[in-house]
Design a protein around this motif. Sequence first.
Motif, mmCIF file in Angstrom:
data_model
loop_
_atom_site.group_PDB
_atom_site.id
_atom_site.type_symbol
_atom_site.label_atom_id
_atom_site.label_comp_id
_atom_site.label_asym_id
_atom_site.label_seq_id
_atom_site.Cartn_x
_atom_site.Cartn_y
_atom_site.Cartn_z
ATOM 1 N N GLU A 52 0.753 -1.189 0.057
ATOM 2 C CA GLU A 52 0.118 0.101 0.098
ATOM 3 C C GLU A 52 0.901 1.289 -0.006
ATOM 4 O O GLU A 52 0.401 2.241 -0.553
ATOM 5 C CB GLU A 52 -0.811 0.253 0.993
ATOM 6 C CG GLU A 52 -2.225 -0.946 1.000
ATOM 7 C CD GLU A 52 -3.156 -0.492 2.085
ATOM 8 O OE1 GLU A 52 -2.762 0.074 2.889
ATOM 9 O OE2 GLU A 52 -4.280 -0.908 1.903
ATOM 10 N N GLY A 65 3.501 1.518 -1.580
ATOM 11 C CA GLY A 65 4.239 1.864 -2.745
ATOM 12 C C GLY A 65 5.210 0.551 -3.571
ATOM 13 O O GLY A 65 5.650 0.754 -4.280
ATOM 14 N N THR A 81 6.716 -2.734 -4.624
ATOM 15 C CA THR A 81 6.255 -3.164 -5.659
ATOM 16 C C THR A 81 6.411 -5.011 -5.202
ATOM 17 O O THR A 81 7.272 -5.042 -4.401
ATOM 18 C CB THR A 81 7.134 -3.405 -7.077
ATOM 19 O OG1 THR A 81 8.457 -3.623 -6.802
ATOM 20 C CG2 THR A 81 6.735 -1.914 -7.377
#
Length: 94
Positions: free
Chosen positions: A35, A37, A39
Amino acid sequence: MSSTVEIVRTPDVLHGKPRVEGTRIGVFTLGAAAEGGATVDALLDDYPALDRAEVEAALDYYDAHPELMDYIRMQKETRKQEFAEQSRAPTAES
């Protein structure tokens, strides 16, 4: 690499919070990072004990159980607040 990825909850590990089976890596930890950011590739770098299928299973579980994740988030915030109130460290107001 595992063929079947299990997300498990056992009372004696991570206080019963969901985790990737065979690890102490919590679903909430991975989901919150995503959440924020992170990956899948970044999570794989950060948690080399996990494979792609395990990370994806954890993120799927995180997305499929928003009420549980909100409850865990609330627990963390409450605990954080309790620690701050118990601390004798100087604060900005001191």
